[in-house]
Every structure is written in structure tokens, then in C-alpha cells.
Design an enzyme around this catalytic site. Structure first.
Site, short mmCIF file in Angstrom:
data_model
loop_
_atom_site.label_atom_id
_atom_site.label_comp_id
_atom_site.label_asym_id
_atom_site.label_seq_id
_atom_site.Cartn_x
_atom_site.Cartn_y
_atom_site.Cartn_z
N CYS A 121 -67.73 50.14 -11.93
CA CYS A 121 -68.69 50.19 -10.68
C CYS A 121 -68.54 51.58 -10.10
CB CYS A 121 -67.95 49.19 -9.62
SG CYS A 121 -67.97 47.41 -10.54
N HIS A 134 -67.56 51.16 -0.27
CA HIS A 134 -67.90 50.57 -1.59
C HIS A 134 -68.43 49.12 -1.19
CE1 HIS A 134 -68.00 49.75 -5.80
NE2 HIS A 134 -66.95 48.62 -5.73
N GLU A 189 -60.47 47.55 0.58
CA GLU A 189 -60.96 48.78 0.92
C GLU A 189 -60.74 49.12 2.39
OE1 GLU A 189 -65.29 49.07 0.58
OE2 GLU A 189 -65.12 51.24 0.72
N LYS A 222 -74.82 48.06 0.15
CA LYS A 222 -74.87 46.83 -0.86
C LYS A 222 -75.20 45.45 -0.16
CE LYS A 222 -71.50 48.41 -4.52
NZ LYS A 222 -70.84 49.34 -3.81
N HIS A 266 -75.23 44.84 -5.70
CA HIS A 266 -74.55 45.77 -6.32
C HIS A 266 -75.07 46.24 -7.47
CE1 HIS A 266 -71.12 47.94 -8.15
NE2 HIS A 266 -70.14 46.92 -7.84
N PHE A 291 -64.16 47.77 -11.42
CA PHE A 291 -63.47 46.70 -12.53
C PHE A 291 -62.55 47.65 -13.52
CE2 PHE A 291 -65.59 42.40 -12.81
CZ PHE A 291 -65.11 42.03 -11.79
#
Lengths: 396, 423
Positions: free
Chosen positions: B173, B313, B324, B345, B350, B409
Site C-alpha cells: 500500500c 493513509h 496512524e 480514501k 483504497h 502490508f
């Protein structure tokens, strides 16, 4: 000489010839043949299988081993070999500042699940629904991560504690070339002091063969020496399972740790010849010129794949130099795809550091080297696209 | 005259072109209009059957000619569309970019449609044997191309005249941000005057959806699709899988000024740090994300209080948004409450490999327009996450600098710091 010269202080090799630098060198020095090649398991194709590996030697936790498909295990294992070889046994201490550039493929699917779906698809037309039905119930949830490209790097971080920057490049042999190129550029510019770089490939999987065979690249029938496959049935490539990792380091850093490097890297040169326009032969000449290689009696560790067009172009080009001693290692290891370029560099560095060239692997097409190799040219010409070279030299 | 070298003596890197395509539309204008209106692009899945699926919504790009043609074709078209817009804006020749290409793209696998096609044409007891048997005889160049990780970048290089061996990369990501970082670094090292950085992802297949679903990563709020992505909300339940593409033309400020190009913004800093804790979860103390944010600020030569806005993010997973917040609280301390932070997002979903590039593009537009896109669906704030998320409505503000976060990830974290003007 610059404190930021790029030297090789660790090599981790894994292939059908064995694991580690000694096993590879000894096999090659003894005149190894392609005896381990397996032409029945995926007939009519030949593969060079991985050796027996005690995974726990480099991946101590069984839980970690289970979270990886074979290519990730091969890579994580070879990365550990390279780190040990460079003297980084104490991973917690060294890993935090070490950068990493990985060349990865991926996509090792669950063959049993796919077989079930494909069987059912022969009698059903609602294939979209079939997919949902089977995949939601049959797929192992963690398989996704075990086949995902960037998770080789992820696993190396987890198992070996390498946690500086982490990048994964994709794109067959070219990914391996760019990985080494980027790692070397980072060291030369002072961005990195130490970089773990490499790749891994598992040949023993139908999807991994598909990636070549859809393009007609796989050799069929009895295996032939690497440079003698033109005209034989199939496309000339026999793939191999394996991995190659290198620890690249600034000269300064190696000296400060009291390590004697194997060898030094010259400029990594790469390109993307438009082969359909016939550009490959001239592109190879141009790349070689930029490596600043000696013109005669040169050891060339060639990553040639066996693919007809690319291998012929490379053979013609290398054959035009007097006294070149070419070693096409894929004839005995199989083609290692993303790991091909780092693997070739590893072998070249061993030859340079041991002041010896291993004997020809194909006596009809490879010569003995005159003298000792103070340098070795590494080539990797992608079976379909991408080319790279680098001159590996003694550390002055 | 602005400084052509940064605080570490490296060439300053400017952005001279931006391209963008998401489920909200094609092009910067359409996307900007939707983002500032707080409109969601998340919708019910129509590309494939949704029987048996727990998640039946996504932010797929369904309006391009390649939308039904498989992951490789769509990823290429998303990249090509975005890059074409970016290069056109930069004023450089469309077919002779003359700089390196860095492409963030999803890993490739042979599409199921191709597997089913080969399945009926090969001999063999098992399905995978039949596929291999039929591969050479019935496989086309195009099918082969879909199995090669280098295909999309190769074709983009041909299309736009990029130089050298293009780099295709994946840091999960964080990929889109990494592509930009690689371009910035190439320019700083003096290897190139300009670089094309693209993030593109058209891989929202049924299998991709199921894979993320099996990891419990996706929202199952199917009933009202546009309300499903709700970063920083108490009832957030996962991310929404999406597609998109963004491209930036990066250029040394010197080269941009020399040729009289319009400077849209400055890529001031990049930072990264890998996590060694777990394959899908981040280290509980947030130290890798904290280190990545700090590295980006340090690289940019900025103190935390000099950041005007954070493009989060903000995936809308319980784990990410909590971590975060923890990481940002640690780095920004008491300043954090005064810094607006929103998640694109919430509207786009995403876009995985493309997300970092898309959010960098939106960050640059945010500074240019002086308007911060909101975090929509913020109806039920998570009391544990005390942030000014620019809830539900866009906000006018002077934004001089942006921090954009990307956490992947596999533990790959990349942060970018951008500025509106050169210093």
C-alpha cells in the site's frame, strides 16, 4: 578509489548445486554437469530442483516457515546466508540500519484449489459464481501473503530484522538488474552504507512454468547444454529453483568492520532494447562498452537464459572477443529469473576473490581462461526483455 | 530566485505535471470537483457476480475501455491515462519524455478468464496440467504479456519515450509513494533531470477481493456503498477495495525553471522505515511508522510544527487508523490537534499500489487550490482518535506544506513531504 566504492562482503547462494558459496564453488570447480535436472516431473519440460534444505537453519520459527510459499522461503533462507557470510550474525544490532532492495515475482498459487475449480468449470457455465463459491471456502487466508511479491522483503524484515528501507522491484530479470543498480547507486551517493539485495525463484510450480510457456520459451525434450539449444524443440529455457543475495557495502564501511570484501562492483549498466526492431545486438555492444571491461582474455559469467533469440545474440556478441572465457551457469542451475543477475554477480565475485575461473560448462562453446581473473564481466539478457551488465573486479 | 539546492545540497525536485484517474472520474478536474464536494466513488460491484461474497462494494474504475479486459489491461490504461495528463500539463513532448520511469503496479497473475479458456483446450488429468499443456499452442502474445511483471512499464516506456530500463515496484500500500521517492532520489543523485512516477492499480478482481476479505481487511457495509469507507470513525470496519492511477512529472527545479515550466509544487522529503513485527499488523508501539514520518520531515528539513496539513493513509481499518493516530501523536505532540488531517480514501477507497501516488497528487492540488478535501462519513467519531479530520465538508485554508503517509502490508512504510513553493 573512493570510500564509497561498492564492495561485496556477503554472498548467499541457493540452487540445485547446493547452498552457500563453498558448495557452489566446489561443484563448479569439479566440473559439475546438469545431473540433478529433472525432465519427468513437469515433462516435456526440464526443471532444476532446489536442493534438500534444512529450513530451520535460517528460518528458526516453524510459524514463519508456514507463512511463506517456497520462493519466499528460498529467498529468506539465502538472505540469511548472505548476512551470515558478511558477518552480520547479530541481526538485531545490524539490521536496523541496513537497506534492502528485493527483486521478486510471486503468485505461487494453491494448485489443489485451482485444480478443483478447473475441474468443476468443465461442467458449469456460471464460472464467476463458481469462483466465488470455491475461493471463499477453499483458500487458506494467509496464502495471499505467502504469494505476494513484496512479502519476501516483509519476511526478511521479520526473520532477519533488516528494517532500513525496503523496496521490492518486479519485472523478471530486469528487476534483479535494477535492484543491484539502485543498491549500488544508493551506496555511491552516500544514501546507504549497507544494502541487502537479491531475489528468489521457485521453478517447481505449474504457474511458474506458465509464465514462460505462454510465450513458448520453455525447452522441450532431452536437455542440451545451454549454448546448444537452438533448433531443439521448444524455446530453450530450463528453469531452476534458487535464490541469490548479496550484501553490498561501501568500501569505508567494510574497512571499518575489518571485513575483506570478495570483490568490487563497477558501474551497473542496463537497458531495454527494442528487440522487435533488431536492436539487441547493438544494445549489447553498447552496454559492454560502458562497463569498461578489458578487451581480451576476459572471464564472462553469463546469465543467458537459453531463450533462442536472446541467447543467440549474446553468444554471437561474446564470441566476437578473443580469448573470452564465457560461463553460462544456467546450463547447470537452470534459469533463476529475478535472481539471475545477483546470482551471476555472486559467482563472478567468487571467481575474482579465489583468483580462478571454474572450468567450462559446455566444452564445445566455452573456453579455458588464460591467466587468472582479476575481473569478470557479468551479463544478464532477459529472455523476453531487459538487459544488464556489470564488471566485477578485485578490490584495489 | 529560489534555491536550486536543498538544505542538504541536493537538487530541489519540482512537480510540473499531475495526472489522476479514480472511480470519481478521469482527470484532475473531475476528481478535484468530487473530492471537494465530498462525493464518494464507492459503488456496488457490477464487474463480476457477487454471490457468496461478504463484500459487494468497491471503488472500481468501470468507465474506461479496458475496465472489463483484465488487471493488466486496466492497470496499463489507468497508468497511461494519468501519465498522459501529467506530461501534457508539464509541457514536455508526449511521446519523448526522455527520463526514467518508476511504476508502482500490482503483482500480476494469469486472469481466471484465461485459465478457463486454456482449461478446455489442453490435455491432462489435472486442471493445472491442462493449462500448461495448452499454453504454447493456444496462448497468445497478449496472454503471455499478462503474466510478465515488466509488461505494463515496458509498454508505457514505448508510449511515452521513457529512457533506460523502467522500474516496476511494489511496497504494497506504500507503492505509489515509493515510486515518487525513487524518482526524487534519481534526480537528487543527478542521474536524471526529470522522472515519471506513476502509481496504477486495476487489479480489483473477484479473487483479489476474496483474498483481502479472508484477511478480514474489507468493510462489509454493503447497503449504502458511499458510506462504507469511514476513516477515524468509531464504527469503521475495514477498507474499500478500489482502483485508480496517478502520475507526477518530477523535475529538478533548475530544469523546470530553465524551460519555463509552471512549478506546481515541490517534493521536499521522503522517509521510509520497515517493520519487522508481523505480516499484516504493525508494531504495537508504532515505532516504524514514527520513524518513517520523522525520516521524511528530516529529509525535507522541516520541523513538525511547519507542516500545515496531513494527508492520512486513513484506510478505515480499525488497526491502521488507531496506529496512524498513535504515530502522529508521538511525532507531532501537542501540535497535532492544530493540524488538519483528512483521508482521501473516505471517498476514493483504497487503491493499493496507486494510493500513495493518488494521495500525493491530491496533496499537491490541496496546496494549489487552498482547499482541504474532507474525511467524509465522519458521523460517529472514534473518541480514542482525537484529530481534526476536516469532517464531511471541505475547508478553505492556506496550505504551504503537506505530509502524506503510506503504510503497507508487509511492514513497508513511506512518507512524503511536499511544499507549495520552493524556498
Amino acid at each position: 578509489m573512493s570510500p564509497r566504492d561498492v564492495v561485496i562482503t556477503g554472498i548467499g547462494l541457493l540452487s540445485t548445486l547446493g547452498e552457500g558459496t563453498d558448495a557452489h564453488w566446489n561443484a563448479l570447480a569439479a566440473g559439475v554437469t546438469a545431473a540433478t535436472a529433472d525432465s519427468t516431473r513437469f515433462a516435456p519440460f526440464t526443471i532444476h530442483p532446489a536442493p534438500a534444505i534444512e529450513w530451520g537453519n535460517q528460518i528458526p520459527k516453524r510459524g514463519d516457515q508456514r507463512q511463506m510459499e517456497t520462493w519466499q522461503r528460498l529467498g529468506t533462507y539465502a538472505a540469511g546466508l548472505a548476512l551470515d557470510d558478511a558477518g552480520f550474525q547479530d541481526r538485531e544490532t545490524w539490521g536496523a540500519d541496513m537497506d534492502m532492495v528485493i527483486a521478486a515475482g510471486g503468485g505461487e498459487r494453491d494448485v489443489a484449489v485451482d485444480d478443483t475449480i478447473l475441474d468443476a468449470a468443465r461442467t458449469r457455465n456460471d464460472r464467476g459464481v463458481l469462483l466465488n463459491e470455491k475461493l471463499t471456502t477453499e483458500l487458506r487466508p494467509t496464502l495471499f501473503l505467502a504469494q505476494l511479491s513484496n512479502l519476501l522483503a516483509g519476511n526478511i524484515s521479520i526473520v532477519h530484522k533488516v528494517t532500513g528501507s525496503s523496496r521490492t522491484f518486479m519485472g523478471e530479470e530486469g528487476a534483479g538488474i535494477s535492484a543491484v543498480d539502485t543498491a549500488a547507486a544508493r551506496i555511491r551517493s552516500g544514501q546507504s552504507t549497507r544494502v541487502l539485495v537479491g531475489g528468489a525463484y521457485n521453478a517447481e510450480h505449474p504457474d511458474m512454468l506458465m509464465g514462460y510457456e505462454l510465450g513458448g520459451f520453455l525447452h522441450r525434450g532431452a536437455l542440451r547444454p545451454l549454448w546448444q539449444r537452438e533448433g531443439a524443440e521448444g524455446g530453450g529455457v530450463a528453469v531452476g529453483s534458487g535464490a541469490a543475495f548479496l550484501v553490498l557495502e561501501s568500501r569505508d564501511s567494510a574497512e571499518s568492520r575489518g571485513r575483506t570484501p570478495y570483490a568490487m562492483l563497477g558501474p551497473v549498466v542496463s537497458g531495454r532494447a527494442r528487440r522487435s526492431r533488431g536492436e539487441l545486438p547493438s544494445a549489447l555492444a553498447d552496454l559492454a562498452a560502458r562497463t569498461a571491461s578489458p578487451a581480451e582474455d576476459l572471464l564472462v559469467v553469463s546469465g543467458a537464459s537459453g531463450a533462442h533469440e536472446a541467447t543467440k545474440a549474446e553468444k554471437d556478441f561474446l564470441g566476437s572477443f578473443p580469448g573470452n572465457a564465457v560461463r553460462g551457469f544456467s546450463g547447470v542451475t537452470g534459469h533463476l529469473k529475478e535472481a539471475q543477475f545477483p546470482f551471476a554477480i555472486g559467482l563472478a565475485a567468487l571467481a575474482v576473490s579465489r583468483n580462478a575461473a571454474f572450468p567450462p560448462l559446455d566444452a564445445e562453446n566455452e573456453r579455458e581462461l588464460t591467466g587468472v581473473p582479476s575481473a569478470a564481466l557479468v551479463t544478464t539478457v532477459g529472455y523476453a526483455r531487459g538487459e544488464g551488465m556489470v564488471l566485477v573486479t578485485e578490490v584495489d | 530566485m529560489p534555491n536550486l539546492l536543498d538544505h542538504l545540497g541536493r537538487p530541489v525536485v519540482a512537480v510540473t505535471g499531475i495526472g489522476l484517474v479514480t472511480s470519481l472520474g478521469k482527470g484532475k478536474e473531475a476528481n478535484w470537483e468530487a473530492l471537494t464536494a465530498g462525493r464518494s466513488g464507492i459503488h456496488a460491484i457490477t464487474r463480476f457476480p457477487v454471490d457468496h461474497l461478504a463484500t459487494r462494494i468497491s471503488g472500481m474504475v468501470d468507465f474506461l475501455p479496458s475496465s472489463e479486459l483484465g488487471a493488466t489491461a486496466l492497470t496499463y490504461e489507468l497508468a497511461e491515462t494519468a501519465a498522459g495528463e501529467a506530461i501534457t500539463e508539464s509541457g514536455l513532448p508526449l511521446e519523448d519524455f526522455d527520463g526514467p520511469l518508476f511504476l508502482a503496479a500490482p503483482p500480476v497473475e494469469l486472469d481466471w478468464s484465461a485459465r478457463f479458456f486454456l482449461n478446455t483446450r489442453g490435455e491432462g488429468e489435472k486442471g493445472t496440467e491442462r493449462l500448461l499443456d495448452a499454453a504454447n499452442a493456444t496462448g497468445s502474445d497478449e496472454l503471455f504479456a499478462t503474466t510478465q511483471f515488466g509488461t505494463v512499464a515496458d509498454r508505457l516506456s514505448d508510449r511515452f519515450g521513457a529512457t533506460g530500463l523502467p522500474i516496476t515496484l511494489s511496497t504494497a500500500c506504500a507503492s505509489g509513494a515509493t515510486a515518487i521517492q525513487l524518482g526524487v532520489e534519481a534526480i537528487r543523485r543527478g542521474e536524471a533531470k526529470r522522472a515519471l512516477a506513476i502509481g496504477a492499480d486495476g487489479s480489483a478482481t473477484a479473487e483479489a477481493l476474496i483474498r483481502f476479505s479472508l484477511l478480514s481487511a474489507l468493510s462489509t457495509n454493503n447497503d449504502v456503498p458511499e458510506k462504507a469507507s469511514k476513516p477515524f470513525s468509531k464504527d469503521r470496519d475495514g477498507f474499500v477495495l478500489a482502483e485508480g492511477g496517478a502520475a507526477l512529472v518530477l523535475e529538478s527545479l533548475e530544469s523546470a525553471l530553465e524551460r519555463g515550466a509552471t512549478v506546481i509544487g515541490i517534493l521536499r522529503g521522503c522517509g521510509e522505515k520497515a517493520d519487522d513485527f508481523h505480516r499484516t499488523r504493525s508494531k504495537p508501539d508504532g515505532s516504524p511508522a514514527i520513524a518513517a514520518v520523522r525520516a521524511a520531515l528530516q529529509d525535507a528539513g522541516l520541523a513538525p510544527q511547519q507542516i500545515s496539513y496531513i494527508n492520512a493513509h486513513g484506510t478505515s481499518t480499525p488497526e491502521n487508523d488507531k496506529m496512524e493516530h498513535l504515530s502522529l501523536s508521538t511525532v507531532f505532540g501537542e501540535h497535532l490537534r492544530g493540524i488538519p488531517i483528512s483521508s482521501n480514501k473516505s471517498m476514493i477507497g483504497h487503491t493499493l499500489s496507486a494510493a500513495g501516488a493518488i494521495e500525493a497528487a491530491v496533496s499537491l492540488l490541496t496546496m494549489r487550490h487552498g482547499v482541504i478535501p474532507p474525511t467524509i462519513n465522519y458521523d460517529n467519531p472514534d473518541p480514542a482518535i482525537d484529530l481534526d479530520v476536516v469532517p464531511n465538508k471541505s475547508r478553505e485554508a492556506e496550505v504551504k506544506t503537506v505530509l502524506s503517509n503510506s503504510f503497507g502490508f508487509g511492514g513497508q512504510n513511506t512518507c512524503l513531504v511536499m511544499a507549495r513553493e520552493p524556498s
